[in-house]
Design a protein around this motif. Structure first.
Motif, PDB file in Angstrom:
ATOM      1  N   THR A 189       5.137   5.184   1.635  1.00 51.67           N
ATOM      2  CA  THR A 189       5.506   6.500   1.099  1.00 51.67           C
ATOM      3  C   THR A 189       4.361   7.485   1.321  1.00 51.67           C
ATOM      4  OG1 THR A 189       6.725   5.299  -0.622  1.00 51.67           O
ATOM      5  CG2 THR A 189       6.429   7.670  -0.943  1.00 51.67           C
TER       6      THR A 189
ATOM      7  N   GLU B 260       6.878  16.282  -3.029  1.00 50.12           N
ATOM      8  CA  GLU B 260       5.417  16.156  -2.891  1.00 50.12           C
ATOM      9  C   GLU B 260       4.876  17.072  -1.791  1.00 50.12           C
ATOM     10  OE1 GLU B 260       3.720  14.373  -5.006  1.00 50.12           O
ATOM     11  OE2 GLU B 260       1.898  13.686  -4.020  1.00 50.12           O
TER      12      GLU B 260
ATOM     13  N   GLU C  69      -7.028  -2.952  -6.259  1.00 44.79           N
ATOM     14  CA  GLU C  69      -7.261  -4.034  -5.279  1.00 44.79           C
ATOM     15  C   GLU C  69      -8.218  -5.090  -5.821  1.00 44.79           C
ATOM     16  OE1 GLU C  69      -5.923  -5.048  -2.483  1.00 44.79           O
ATOM     17  OE2 GLU C  69      -4.446  -3.457  -2.551  1.00 44.79           O
TER      18      GLU C  69
ATOM     19  N   THR D  71       0.824  -1.211   0.000  1.00 50.53           N
ATOM     20  CA  THR D  71       0.000   0.000   0.000  1.00 50.53           C
ATOM     21  C   THR D  71       0.859   1.261   0.000  1.00 50.53           C
ATOM     22  OG1 THR D  71      -1.799   1.144   1.126  1.00 50.53           O
ATOM     23  CG2 THR D  71      -0.213   0.051   2.545  1.00 50.53           C
TER      24      THR D  71
ATOM     25  N   TYR E 110      -8.731   1.052 -14.576  1.00 52.89           N
ATOM     26  CA  TYR E 110      -7.825   0.650 -13.495  1.00 52.89           C
ATOM     27  C   TYR E 110      -8.641   0.046 -12.358  1.00 52.89           C
ATOM     28  CZ  TYR E 110      -4.314   1.177  -9.756  1.00 52.89           C
ATOM     29  OH  TYR E 110      -3.440   0.952  -8.721  1.00 52.89           O
TER      30      TYR E 110
ATOM     31  N   CYS F 171       2.686   2.843  -2.288  1.00 53.24           N
ATOM     32  CA  CYS F 171       4.037   2.855  -2.859  1.00 53.24           C
ATOM     33  C   CYS F 171       4.073   3.499  -4.239  1.00 53.24           C
ATOM     34  CB  CYS F 171       4.623   1.455  -2.906  1.00 53.24           C
ATOM     35  SG  CYS F 171       3.871   0.412  -4.166  1.00 53.24           S
ATOM     36  N   GLY F 172       2.935   3.976  -4.734  1.00 52.43           N
ATOM     37  CA  GLY F 172       2.962   4.721  -5.990  1.00 52.43           C
ATOM     38  C   GLY F 172       2.257   4.079  -7.172  1.00 52.43           C
TER      39      GLY F 172
HETATM   40  N1  LIG Z   1       7.283   7.289  -7.640  1.00 47.70           N
HETATM   41  C1  LIG Z   1       6.525   8.240  -7.077  1.00 47.70           C
HETATM   42  N2  LIG Z   1       6.472   9.481  -7.576  1.00 47.70           N
HETATM   43  C2  LIG Z   1       5.708  10.416  -6.991  1.00 47.70           C
HETATM   44  N3  LIG Z   1       4.963  10.220  -5.879  1.00 47.70           N
HETATM   45  C3  LIG Z   1       4.983   9.012  -5.336  1.00 47.70           C
HETATM   46  C4  LIG Z   1       5.730   7.949  -5.899  1.00 47.70           C
HETATM   47  N4  LIG Z   1       5.559   6.855  -5.129  1.00 47.70           N
HETATM   48  C5  LIG Z   1       4.734   7.204  -4.139  1.00 47.70           C
HETATM   49  N5  LIG Z   1       4.374   8.496  -4.248  1.00 47.70           N
HETATM   50  C6  LIG Z   1       3.556   9.223  -3.274  1.00 47.70           C
HETATM   51  O1  LIG Z   1       2.926   8.246  -2.462  1.00 47.70           O
HETATM   52  C7  LIG Z   1       1.513   8.449  -2.418  1.00 47.70           C
HETATM   53  C8  LIG Z   1       0.820   7.127  -2.418  1.00 47.70           C
HETATM   54  O2  LIG Z   1       0.957   6.524  -3.679  1.00 47.70           O
HETATM   55  P1  LIG Z   1      -0.267   5.761  -4.381  1.00 47.70           P
HETATM   56  O3  LIG Z   1      -1.551   6.371  -3.973  1.00 47.70           O
HETATM   57  O4  LIG Z   1       0.054   5.715  -5.820  1.00 47.70           O
HETATM   58  O5  LIG Z   1      -0.111   4.343  -3.687  1.00 47.70           O
HETATM   59  P2  LIG Z   1      -0.701   2.926  -4.119  1.00 47.70           P
HETATM   60  O6  LIG Z   1       0.467   2.070  -4.408  1.00 47.70           O
HETATM   61  O7  LIG Z   1      -1.718   3.107  -5.169  1.00 47.70           O
HETATM   62  O8  LIG Z   1      -1.351   2.448  -2.760  1.00 47.70           O
HETATM   63  P3  LIG Z   1      -2.687   1.543  -2.486  1.00 47.70           P
HETATM   64  O9  LIG Z   1      -2.296   0.132  -2.804  1.00 47.70           O
HETATM   65  O10 LIG Z   1      -2.937   1.746  -1.042  1.00 47.70           O
HETATM   66  O11 LIG Z   1      -3.765   2.087  -3.366  1.00 47.70           O
HETATM   67  C9  LIG Z   1       1.202   9.310  -3.617  1.00 47.70           C
HETATM   68  O12 LIG Z   1       0.107  10.143  -3.348  1.00 47.70           O
HETATM   69  C10 LIG Z   1       2.456  10.121  -3.795  1.00 47.70           C
HETATM   70  O13 LIG Z   1       2.425  11.235  -2.939  1.00 47.70           O
END
Ligand SMILES: Nc1ncnc2c1ncn2[C@@H]1O[C@H](COP(=O)(O)OP(=O)(O)OP(=O)(O)O)[C@@H](O)[C@H]1O
Ligand SMILES: [Mg+2]
Length: 272
Positions: free
Chosen positions: A225, A193, A111, A46, A108, A48-49
């Motif tokens: 992150t 960010e 989950e 969760t 998209y 991680c981007g």
């Molecule tokens: N490579 C990246 N570049 C820019 N921002 C990033 C990056 N990785 C993480 N972030 C930051 O981390 C936050 C969380 O990332 P994101 O919402 O894409 O997570 P996720 O992997 O979709 O999580 P989940 O599985 O909970 O949905 C983003 O809002 C952003 O601020």
């Protein structure tokens, strides 16, 4: 069909470029996959981007993006569509997957493992050479728009075996493994960010890395992150860093008092 024709794909276009810091060659690889509209899966913990990456790619490819947060109560109809009864009688309403297949969007499914298996199988005919979506209740066989692409995400660690995707589902996708970025990149992301200085961001990342080492030793998952960005945003607003860490990094992570103490002590070693 009138309501279908009324859909304006531009409402799903991401106009401003989302900030995404590539960690490897994922941008180029995604573009190569998109060229043949290959279904793509993103795996990783969760925050991680993953979602940010998809938003960035949709913007870069100038293609509409329709995101669906999946859950265990979701039915196939929630994805595909259903008949609604209103004052004028019965009318069909496309679900988000159907809209995406009609207008040629990236769909998209976030989950996706949370969804029941009878829900996930509706994506099968869309994700092989057929590229069709049978709308059984409506009696329509929808051929996906040439620009339609399916992207799914899930966290491989959280699901029980029961909830794992079937091989017949998995083997319809090209995959990307996401993880928390390397320390220097993650600090850069957090600083950018949230608009804080790099030195403070580096400390936050070090705290997160300590917490990630506790994964499997009392924690299901370390600080993401996303949580680091939350803490950094609080610091940016003038909140004392220790309080910011407590609120954004430590408290949400666990209900175990011992682990909470350990994490707070870690914070103390970085922020006076
Ligand atoms: N490579 C990246 N570049 C820019 N921002 C990033 C990056 N990785 C993480 N972030 C930051 O981390 C936050 C969380 O990332 P994101 O919402 O894409 O997570 P996720 O992997 O979709 O999580 P989940 O599985 O909970 O949905 C983003 O809002 C952003 O601020
Ligand atoms: Mg997400």
């Amino acid at each position: 069909m009138s309501e279908v024709n009324a859909i304006d794909p531009s409402q799903y276009i991401i106009k401003d470029e989302p900030f995404y810091r590539p960690v490897a060659d994922e941008v180029e690889l995604f573009e190569s996959g998109y060229a043949s509209r290959m279904p793509i899966m993103l795996k990783g913990p969760t925050g991680c981007g993953k979602s940010r990456f998809v938003e960035y790619m949709a913007h870069k490819l100038n293609t509409p993006l329709i995101t669906v947060a999946c859950n265990e109560d979701m039915t196939a109809s929630d994805l595909v569509g259903r008949f609604l009864i209103d004052a004028n009688g019965t009318r069909w309403q496309d679900g988000p997957l159907t809209v995406a297949a009609r207008i040629g969007a990236i769909c998209y499914l976030d989950e996706v493992v949370e969804a029941r298996q009878d829900t996930t199988v509706v994506i099968h005919p869309l994700t092989d050479h057929r590229r069709i979506l049978p709308l059984d209740k409506k009696g329509e066989l929808l051929e996906a728009h040439p620009d339609f692409q399916l992207v799914i995400s899930y966290n491989p660690g959280y699901q029980s075996m029961m909830k794992d995707l079937k091989q017949s589902t998995k083997q319809r996708f090209g995959g990307f493994r996401f993880d928390y970025p390397a320390a220097d990149i993650e600090a850069e992301i957090v600083a950018k960010e949230a608009g804080i200085d790099l030195a403070t961001a580096e400390k936050l990342v070090q705290i997160a890395q300590r917490s990630r080492n506790l994964k499997g030793h009392g924690l299901d998952e370390g600080m993401s992150t996303r949580l680091l960005v939350y803490a950094a945003q609080l610091i940016n607003k003038g909140v004392d860093p220790k309080k910011a860490c407590n609120m954004a990094l430590v408290t949400p992570l666990t209900d175990d008092d011992d682990i909470l103490d350990t994490l707070l002590t870690t914070v103390d070693t970085f922020f006076e």
